[in-house]
Design an enzyme around this catalytic site. Structure first.
Site, PDB file in Angstrom:
ATOM      1  N   HIS A 183      18.091  34.051  57.025  1.00  9.88           N
ATOM      2  CA  HIS A 183      18.132  35.491  57.337  1.00  9.88           C
ATOM      3  C   HIS A 183      19.506  36.142  57.189  1.00  9.88           C
ATOM      4  O   HIS A 183      19.646  37.343  57.369  1.00  9.88           O
ATOM      5  CB  HIS A 183      17.590  35.769  58.745  1.00  9.88           C
ATOM      6  CG  HIS A 183      18.553  35.359  59.844  1.00  9.88           C
ATOM      7  ND1 HIS A 183      18.641  34.064  60.299  1.00  9.88           N
ATOM      8  CD2 HIS A 183      19.452  36.059  60.553  1.00  9.88           C
ATOM      9  CE1 HIS A 183      19.552  33.998  61.251  1.00  9.88           C
ATOM     10  NE2 HIS A 183      20.069  35.200  61.425  1.00  9.88           N
TER      11      HIS A 183
HETATM   12  C1  UD1 Z   1      20.450  40.349  63.603  1.00 14.68           C
HETATM   13  C2  UD1 Z   1      21.914  40.063  63.857  1.00 14.68           C
HETATM   14  C3  UD1 Z   1      22.245  38.656  63.394  1.00 14.68           C
HETATM   15  C4  UD1 Z   1      21.318  37.657  64.046  1.00 14.68           C
HETATM   16  C5  UD1 Z   1      19.878  38.029  63.804  1.00 14.68           C
HETATM   17  C6  UD1 Z   1      18.991  37.110  64.591  1.00 14.68           C
HETATM   18  C7  UD1 Z   1      23.490  41.954  63.678  1.00 14.68           C
HETATM   19  C8  UD1 Z   1      24.523  42.591  62.842  1.00 14.68           C
HETATM   20  N1  UD1 Z   1      22.779  40.983  63.112  1.00 14.68           N
HETATM   21  O1  UD1 Z   1      20.239  40.302  62.200  1.00 14.68           O
HETATM   22  O2  UD1 Z   1      23.575  38.349  63.763  1.00 14.68           O
HETATM   23  O3  UD1 Z   1      21.579  36.373  63.513  1.00 14.68           O
HETATM   24  O4  UD1 Z   1      19.653  39.382  64.246  1.00 14.68           O
HETATM   25  O5  UD1 Z   1      17.684  37.110  64.153  1.00 14.68           O
HETATM   26  O6  UD1 Z   1      23.327  42.316  64.812  1.00 14.68           O
HETATM   27  N2  UD1 Z   1      13.251  43.992  61.498  1.00 14.68           N
HETATM   28  C9  UD1 Z   1      11.905  44.070  61.731  1.00 14.68           C
HETATM   29  N3  UD1 Z   1      11.468  43.847  63.004  1.00 14.68           N
HETATM   30  C10 UD1 Z   1      12.299  43.556  64.039  1.00 14.68           C
HETATM   31  C11 UD1 Z   1      13.671  43.498  63.771  1.00 14.68           C
HETATM   32  C12 UD1 Z   1      14.135  43.716  62.491  1.00 14.68           C
HETATM   33  O7  UD1 Z   1      11.105  44.341  60.838  1.00 14.68           O
HETATM   34  O8  UD1 Z   1      11.823  43.344  65.170  1.00 14.68           O
HETATM   35  C13 UD1 Z   1      13.734  44.207  60.096  1.00 14.68           C
HETATM   36  C14 UD1 Z   1      14.123  45.632  59.809  1.00 14.68           C
HETATM   37  O9  UD1 Z   1      13.731  45.926  58.487  1.00 14.68           O
HETATM   38  C15 UD1 Z   1      15.624  45.605  59.906  1.00 14.68           C
HETATM   39  C16 UD1 Z   1      15.973  44.205  59.428  1.00 14.68           C
HETATM   40  O10 UD1 Z   1      14.892  43.389  59.879  1.00 14.68           O
HETATM   41  O11 UD1 Z   1      16.242  46.602  59.137  1.00 14.68           O
HETATM   42  C17 UD1 Z   1      17.275  43.670  59.975  1.00 14.68           C
HETATM   43  O12 UD1 Z   1      17.328  43.756  61.406  1.00 14.68           O
HETATM   44  P1  UD1 Z   1      18.754  43.855  62.163  1.00 14.68           P
HETATM   45  O13 UD1 Z   1      18.544  43.814  63.618  1.00 14.68           O
HETATM   46  O14 UD1 Z   1      19.543  44.987  61.617  1.00 14.68           O
HETATM   47  O15 UD1 Z   1      19.528  42.575  61.671  1.00 14.68           O
HETATM   48  P2  UD1 Z   1      19.032  41.073  61.529  1.00 14.68           P
HETATM   49  O16 UD1 Z   1      19.060  40.701  60.093  1.00 14.68           O
HETATM   50  O17 UD1 Z   1      17.769  40.894  62.300  1.00 14.68           O
HETATM   51  N1  UDP Z   2      13.508  30.710  66.490  1.00 20.98           N
HETATM   52  C1  UDP Z   2      12.200  30.938  66.909  1.00 20.98           C
HETATM   53  N2  UDP Z   2      11.243  31.197  65.968  1.00 20.98           N
HETATM   54  C2  UDP Z   2      11.515  31.239  64.637  1.00 20.98           C
HETATM   55  C3  UDP Z   2      12.856  31.014  64.212  1.00 20.98           C
HETATM   56  C4  UDP Z   2      13.820  30.765  65.172  1.00 20.98           C
HETATM   57  O1  UDP Z   2      11.916  30.888  68.110  1.00 20.98           O
HETATM   58  O2  UDP Z   2      10.596  31.498  63.849  1.00 20.98           O
HETATM   59  C5  UDP Z   2      14.554  30.500  67.510  1.00 20.98           C
HETATM   60  C6  UDP Z   2      15.441  29.288  67.348  1.00 20.98           C
HETATM   61  O3  UDP Z   2      14.888  28.151  67.972  1.00 20.98           O
HETATM   62  C7  UDP Z   2      16.715  29.741  68.043  1.00 20.98           C
HETATM   63  C8  UDP Z   2      16.785  31.213  67.715  1.00 20.98           C
HETATM   64  O4  UDP Z   2      15.444  31.597  67.389  1.00 20.98           O
HETATM   65  O5  UDP Z   2      16.579  29.581  69.459  1.00 20.98           O
HETATM   66  C9  UDP Z   2      17.711  31.466  66.558  1.00 20.98           C
HETATM   67  O6  UDP Z   2      17.622  32.789  66.175  1.00 20.98           O
HETATM   68  P1  UDP Z   2      18.108  33.321  64.765  1.00 20.98           P
HETATM   69  O7  UDP Z   2      18.133  32.213  63.783  1.00 20.98           O
HETATM   70  O8  UDP Z   2      17.271  34.512  64.465  1.00 20.98           O
HETATM   71  O9  UDP Z   2      19.562  33.888  65.069  1.00 20.98           O
HETATM   72  P2  UDP Z   2      21.038  33.268  65.011  1.00 20.98           P
HETATM   73  O10 UDP Z   2      21.080  32.104  65.923  1.00 20.98           O
HETATM   74  O11 UDP Z   2      21.339  32.952  63.581  1.00 20.98           O
HETATM   75  O12 UDP Z   2      21.893  34.405  65.453  1.00 20.98           O
END
Ligand code: UD1
Ligand code: UDP
Length: 363
Positions: A205
């Site tokens: 991601h």
């Molecule tokens: C965010 C965090 C990242 C973290 C990740 C965990 C920042 C800058 N990034 O990234 O550090 O590792 O979360 O998962 O804060 N979206 C949905 N549904 C949701 C949420 C998001 O469809 O519930 C989609 C939207 O199109 C959105 C995109 O995902 O624009 C990105 O979401 P965003 O929260 O901006 O960043 P992440 O890539 O999720």
């Molecule tokens: N995780 C989850 N379901 C998924 C993928 C990840 O529950 O489909 C959990 C994983 O075990 C960990 C957390 O989500 O606890 C990690 O989140 P993510 O990779 O989105 O964020 P990051 O740690 O990179 O910020």
């Protein structure tokens, strides 16, 4: 003493779950839970509250998605009046997401103490949005709780006063250890048609990995080779799904016979998947730590990590993003066997208790 705790994204929920449990032993502390709404899909948010027994948020700011500036600004705008009304002694933020810096900054400007859990981690790569969030949040925090010695070292180098820094262990691991047994009841292996140690788990991601079709296409090449050898289970993050929707690359992945494309799965399902995987391939921060505790080989699809303990002690290897390197690392893992690595200091399930005790003394 009132402490506002901030959650916004999936990895925040596991961290705050451990803290909300630890507060119960301290009746003198009144925790308030604020969800910024940065993640909002059922499978990226509500599911975790139910599975981890996190209380309903007292307040949901409902901010949702947006550009970095818009999302950060919206969280700040929505959080400021909450802070003015609630008048807490401190605001506790976790991790490195936009909600972390946004709420930390609002608190610091209003003279409210900022507590950062998972402080000091550094990838030294300023092209990662999270690295900016980490550096800035640490600079304005009053108490900084570190998961690993590198965090303490990095904060010292940045001139943070020694008496604000505490090495306490890892709250995400507290939650993993508390749910490891329960996760075994998950039917996810049967549902996906894989058997224990007979599959790989993949998550992707990071914007640097999934926003550029050329990079993503390189991953598809590696996945194609691996899935011909071993089934690959890939719960797809919404960012990644959005980027692949209606694209030739998305169709190519959908056509791979042994690749199981799933929506994001709940915590217990994902924990069970990690426990029984032969290997995990990921660009997640948290998953590098979780596989370390589980001693499952982890191939991190990035050029750097802010969590060096997972490669020094744990089962994690940095393999980068080149398909040939990913496949070569996969082949090495397959011939090496299972059960690698040691457990880092203080990753013992009690980090949240240490944090709450220190907060009760220092705030
Ligand atoms: C965010 C965090 C990242 C973290 C990740 C965990 C920042 C800058 N990034 O990234 O550090 O590792 O979360 O998962 O804060 N979206 C949905 N549904 C949701 C949420 C998001 O469809 O519930 C989609 C939207 O199109 C959105 C995109 O995902 O624009 C990105 O979401 P965003 O929260 O901006 O960043 P992440 O890539 O999720
Ligand atoms: N995780 C989850 N379901 C998924 C993928 C990840 O529950 O489909 C959990 C994983 O075990 C960990 C957390 O989500 O606890 C990690 O989140 P993510 O990779 O989105 O964020 P990051 O740690 O990179 O910020």
């Amino acid at each position: 003493m009132k402490i506002i705790n901030i959650v916004g994204t999936r990895p925040n929920f596991m961290k705050v779950a451990a803290l909300m449990r630890a507060y119960r032993a301290w009746p003198s502390i009144q925790p308030v839970l604020v969800h910024t709404g940065q993640h909002y899909d059922e499978r990226m948010s509500d599911l975790f509250f139910r599975q981890l027994g996190i209380p309903e948020p007292d307040i949901n700011l409902g901010v949702g998605s947006g550009s970095h500036a818009c999302q950060t600004a919206e969280v700040m705008r929505a959080f400021e009046p909450v802070l003015l009304t609630e008048e807490p002694q401190a605001v506790l933020v976790v991790g490195d997401v936009n909600s972390t810096i946004a709420c930390g900054l609002v608190a610091a400007k209003l003279g409210v103490k900022v507590v950062h859990v998972e402080a000091g981690l550094r990838s030294f790569d300023r092209s990662m949005p999270e690295e900016i969030n980490r550096v800035l949040t640490d600079a304005i925090s009053d108490l900084l709780f570190c998961t690993e010695p590198s965090g303490v070292e990095n904060l010292r180098h940045e001139g943070i006063a020694q008496d604000k820094i505490f090495l306490v262990g890892n709250v995400m691991i507290d939650t993993l250890l508390a749910h490891r047994e329960r996760a075994q009841a998950s039917p996810i292996l049967e549902q996906t048609g894989v058997s224990p140690r007979g599959y790989a788990v993949l998550t992707l991601h990071r914007p640097s990995n999934v926003d550029d079709p050329a990079v993503l296409s390189g991953f598809a090449d590696a996945i194609d080779v691996i899935q011909k050898d071993l089934p690959v289970v890939f719960p797809m993050h919404p960012r990644t799904r959005k980027n692949l929707q209606d694209t030739p690359l998305g169709q190519r992945l959908a056509g791979m016979k042994n690749l199981r494309l799933l929506d994001p799965v709940g915590y217990l399902d994902f924990l069970k998947l990690m426990c029984w995987a032969k290997v995990v391939l990921t660009d997640s921060g948290g998953i590098q730590e979780e596989t370390t505790i589980l001693r499952v080989p982890c191939l991190t699809l990035r050029e750097n990590t802010e969590r060096p303990i997972t490669t020094q002690k744990g089962s994690n290897q940095l393999v980068g993003c080149k398909p040939q390197n990913i496949v070569a690392a996969y082949q090495r893992v397959m011939s090496d066997g299972d059960g690698h690595g040691d457990i880092p200091e203080l990753w013992d399930g009690h980090a949240a208790e240490r944090i709450v005790k220190i907060m009760s003394e220092k705030l």
